[in-house]
Design an enzyme around this catalytic site. Structure first.
Site, PDB file in Angstrom:
ATOM      1  N   GLY A  89       0.598  -1.450   0.034  1.00  0.00           N
ATOM      2  CA  GLY A  89       0.027  -0.327   0.186  1.00  0.00           C
ATOM      3  C   GLY A  89       0.770   1.599   0.075  1.00  0.00           C
ATOM      4  O   GLY A  89       2.011   1.561   0.665  1.00  0.00           O
ATOM      5  N   ARG A 153       1.228  -5.339  -4.747  1.00  0.00           N
ATOM      6  CA  ARG A 153       1.315  -6.590  -3.971  1.00  0.00           C
ATOM      7  C   ARG A 153       1.455  -8.011  -3.726  1.00  0.00           C
ATOM      8  O   ARG A 153       1.288  -8.685  -3.324  1.00  0.00           O
ATOM      9  CB  ARG A 153      -0.352  -6.608  -3.605  1.00  0.00           C
ATOM     10  N   ASP A 184       5.104  -7.477   5.469  1.00  0.00           N
ATOM     11  CA  ASP A 184       4.999  -8.919   4.442  1.00  0.00           C
ATOM     12  C   ASP A 184       6.525  -8.327   3.195  1.00  0.00           C
ATOM     13  O   ASP A 184       6.612  -9.844   2.874  1.00  0.00           O
ATOM     14  CB  ASP A 184       3.554  -8.721   4.200  1.00  0.00           C
ATOM     15  N   LYS A 210       8.307   0.717   5.065  1.00  0.00           N
ATOM     16  CA  LYS A 210       6.952   1.792   4.946  1.00  0.00           C
ATOM     17  C   LYS A 210       5.842   1.293   5.399  1.00  0.00           C
ATOM     18  O   LYS A 210       6.176   0.078   5.213  1.00  0.00           O
ATOM     19  CB  LYS A 210       6.817   1.806   3.057  1.00  0.00           C
ATOM     20  N   THR A 211       4.118   2.206   5.728  1.00  0.00           N
ATOM     21  CA  THR A 211       3.356   1.677   5.899  1.00  0.00           C
ATOM     22  C   THR A 211       2.737   2.411   6.891  1.00  0.00           C
ATOM     23  O   THR A 211       2.923   3.046   7.880  1.00  0.00           O
ATOM     24  CB  THR A 211       3.410   0.218   7.109  1.00  0.00           C
ATOM     25  N   ASP A 213       0.804   1.893   8.572  1.00  0.00           N
ATOM     26  CA  ASP A 213      -0.599   0.905   9.843  1.00  0.00           C
ATOM     27  C   ASP A 213       0.750   1.373  11.004  1.00  0.00           C
ATOM     28  O   ASP A 213       0.007   0.949  12.020  1.00  0.00           O
ATOM     29  CB  ASP A 213      -0.332  -0.183   9.295  1.00  0.00           C
TER      30      ASP A 213
HETATM   31  P1  FBP Z   1       0.787  -1.859   3.750  1.00  0.00           P
HETATM   32  O1  FBP Z   1       0.696  -2.277   4.649  1.00  0.00           O
HETATM   33  O2  FBP Z   1       1.042  -2.778   2.685  1.00  0.00           O
HETATM   34  O3  FBP Z   1       1.298  -1.092   4.073  1.00  0.00           O
HETATM   35  O4  FBP Z   1      -1.119  -1.819   3.837  1.00  0.00           O
HETATM   36  C1  FBP Z   1      -1.730  -0.892   4.475  1.00  0.00           C
HETATM   37  C2  FBP Z   1      -2.765  -0.321   3.554  1.00  0.00           C
HETATM   38  O5  FBP Z   1      -3.004   0.296   3.538  1.00  0.00           O
HETATM   39  C3  FBP Z   1      -3.678  -1.042   4.736  1.00  0.00           C
HETATM   40  O6  FBP Z   1      -3.144  -0.346   6.659  1.00  0.00           O
HETATM   41  C4  FBP Z   1      -4.860  -1.826   4.394  1.00  0.00           C
HETATM   42  O7  FBP Z   1      -5.456  -3.032   4.628  1.00  0.00           O
HETATM   43  C5  FBP Z   1      -4.324  -2.283   3.687  1.00  0.00           C
HETATM   44  O8  FBP Z   1      -3.436  -1.590   2.376  1.00  0.00           O
HETATM   45  C6  FBP Z   1      -5.509  -1.852   1.951  1.00  0.00           C
HETATM   46  O9  FBP Z   1      -5.045  -2.665   1.068  1.00  0.00           O
HETATM   47  P2  FBP Z   1      -5.375  -2.531  -0.293  1.00  0.00           P
HETATM   48  O10 FBP Z   1      -4.780  -1.079  -1.395  1.00  0.00           O
HETATM   49  O11 FBP Z   1      -4.660  -3.384  -1.415  1.00  0.00           O
HETATM   50  O12 FBP Z   1      -6.898  -2.610  -0.597  1.00  0.00           O
END
Ligand code: FBP
Length: 569
Positions: A89, A153, A184, A210-211, A213
């Site tokens: 993300g 992803r 991941d 990076k995240t 979260d």
């Molecule tokens: P990452 O772990 O890849 O940084 O994801 C962040 C995030 O924004 C989460 O908070 C959310 O649940 C997920 O991506 C949503 O995934 P997608 O962009 O595939 O809909």
């Protein structure tokens, strides 16, 4: 170069243009010759024996720290060919990591080449890349999003996929690869590093945290980038803290706005679900920023083994008490991953994961018989929309896609039902209208805050330095973030030291252990000491939009400040 240069097809506003030349200071150790000081041998965050078996070459390697030295060490000469990939993300600041890698190589290994893999790890497997040049990179400096090379992803997992990655590394003669990603993606980076080392392929792999979260952090990696912009860390006593990036700031602004709306109309309960996947860091930070009436923290729900009913009752009780005070409005924050914290739902999800991984899910519903009785009952009790959302395909890493589960709508309907009962019993005389919101994707691509912009640039520069020092299997780590930028520490942490094993897609897999909200930690304790007051008295705060200059522009997240003891708990 023109100061209002926009990337091809990307128009730039005045604010975006003004950010292009925002200065990016470097920690002083990156401004002069440095050498690497190795730390002691490392272990793993959990199950070290399993991790040692999975990473025979990398397990135990020390973390590295950059220290100033008189002259450039001999191994750090020559040019490099380096690939970079954005994985998972979006998080504000990703473009600056790439700028940092590029600038390091331009300044310290002139003549080096940087390839940007397009569309995430799939770009590595399919060998889809673009050669990065100063002209290509410049329009993305200090800009949000991942659109310079885009993200994805995909996971490099099967022997065929590892072979594809090897072919690309050989074809481009890569000395190094930088994986900018979350837990991941960095696990995947470590698997790649192990694979390349085992096969004597010269490509070394470095990760970058990076995240939005906020769940990829450890002693050496104080924060992942993006969290600050999303929620907003407060910078006090002249220090820049690295825990919560622009996403937090964006969500806090939006929550502040719905609070003002609630108070202005006096008729709505705004149920706001906030992104953040498994951990509730974003929700906690936003609560500390804005003071909502109710905030549910998933880690507390799990620790207290609460059920959907206890969570609903807690919300309903506060709504009833507020009605007695004449308030038929309010704001309620819910973490995206709440559903996954409720032990009974967790059990149901674990059973569904096994079924989805190994069985055919027939339309007649025979598959439901494979659920334990309690899980079957719970599944039938859930609204159909939630049932369907729980059955959606897992992401390539085996996670339930919590972003797609509309817990806020489910809670509104459960609270409505409970309030009706109380109305009939004569214990509630107010009126209730729930408004659902999901603040998720809106926060991920904002312009990075000053903190995220600087932090990301340093992370990228450090990744370049680690590759130049012939390191592999490390995650770029920039610390001492409470001090002025010149005093930030720079190094790399052994990725295997952050690992544990987890059950994914019905199998045990190595994963970087997620950092969850600690109920004994200062940020949660601060929140817990205030929440009763916020529930009944309206102590709303509206932090407003991200500031790049003037008041608040160098603020850091409350969470980080509290964790570092900068603010009293
Ligand atoms: P990452 O772990 O890849 O940084 O994801 C962040 C995030 O924004 C989460 O908070 C959310 O649940 C997920 O991506 C949503 O995934 P997608 O962009 O595939 O809909």
């Amino acid at each position: 170069m023109s100061s209002n240069a926009a990337a091809p097809g990307r128009l730039a506003s005045e604010v975006q243009t003004s950010r292009l030349n925002h200065p990016l200071p470097l920690p002083s150790v990156l401004k002069s010759p440095f050498k690497i000081a190795d730390g002691p041998p490392s272990s793993a965050a959990g199950n070290p024996d399993e991790i040692a078996k999975l990473f025979p070459k990398l397990f135990g390697q020390p973390s590295a720290m950059l220290v100033p030295t008189g002259s450039v060490p001999s191994e750090m000469t020559g040019t490099l060919k380096v690939g970079v990939v954005l994985s998972g993300g979006q998080a504000p600041g990703g473009h600056n990591v790439i700028s940092g890698i590029f600038d390091y190589l331009q300044n310290r290994a002139k003549g080096s080449t940087v390839y940007g893999f397009k569309g995430g790890p799939a770009g590595i497997m399919k060998c889809k890349y673009v050669e990065l040049t100063p002209e290509f990179i410049y329009p993305y400096r200090n800009q949000g999003g991942f659109d310079m090379i885009c993200s994805g992803r995909d996971k490099i997992e099967t022997p065929e996929q590892f072979k594809q990655a090897e072919d690309t590394a050989k074809k481009l003669d890569l000395d190094g690869l930088v994986v900018i990603g979350g837990d991941d993606s960095n696990t995947n980076a470590c698997l790649l590093a192990e694979n390349f080392t085992q096969k004597n392929i010269k490509t070394r792999v470095i990760g970058c945290p990076k995240t939005i979260d906020g769940d990829l952090k450890s002693k050496e990696v104080p924060t992942s980038f993006g969290f600050d912009t999303a929620t907003r860390l407060k910078l006090y006593i002249g220090c820049i803290l690295a825990s919560f990036p622009p996403v937090l700031q964006i969500y806090s602004e939006m929550i502040g706005n719905v609070m003002t709306d609630a108070r202005s109309t006096g008729k709505y309960y705004h149920f706001v679900r906030l992104m953040g996947r498994a951990a509730s860091h974003i929700t906690l930070e936003c609560a500390l920023q804005t003071h909502p009436n109710i905030t549910i923290i998933g880690e507390e729900v799990a620790a207290k083994k609460q059920t959907l009913k206890t969570v609903t009752d807690y919300i309903t009780d506060v709504i009833c008490k507020r009605a007695e005070l004449g308030y038929n409005y309010g704001v309620i924050l819910i973490p995206e991953g709440l559903i996954d914290f409720i032990p009974e739902v967790q059990q149901l999800i674990a059973e569904l994961n096994e079924i989805l991984a190994h069985d055919v899910v027939d339309e007649g519903g025979l598959w439901k018989k494979k659920l334990r009785e309690q899980s079957q009952l719970l599944f039938e009790f859930l609204p159909q929309a939630i049932q369907e959302q729980l059955m959606l395909e897992r992401d390539p890493h085996g996670n339930v896609q919590v972003a797609k589960i509309e817990t806020e709508k489910m809670l509104i309907s459960m609270v409505e039902t409970e309030l009706e009962k109380r109305k009939l019993a004569g214990t509630y005389k107010g009126h209730f209208k729930g408004q659902s919101h999901f603040f998720g994707y809106e926060g991920r691509c904002g312009l990075p805050t000053n903190f995220d912009a600087t932090y990301c640039y340093a992370l990228g520069y450090a990744a370049g330095a680690l590759l130049h020092s012939r390191k592999t299997g490390l995650i770029s780590s920039v610390g001492n973030l409470c001090a002025p930028v010149e005093e930030w520490t720079v190094g790399g942490t052994a990725l295997t030291a952050l690992m544990d094993v987890e059950r994914r897609h019905g199998k045990f897999k190595p994963v970087i252990k997620k950092a969850m909200v600690e109920l004994e930690g200062a940020p949660f304790r601060k929140f817990a000491s205030m929440r009763d007051e916020w529930a009944l008295k309206n102590r709303y705060i509206s932090p407003g939009p991200i500031q790049f200059i003037g008041p608040g522009s160098d603020d850091l997240s409350r969470t980080l400040l509290l964790e570092l003891g900068v603010q009293a708990a």
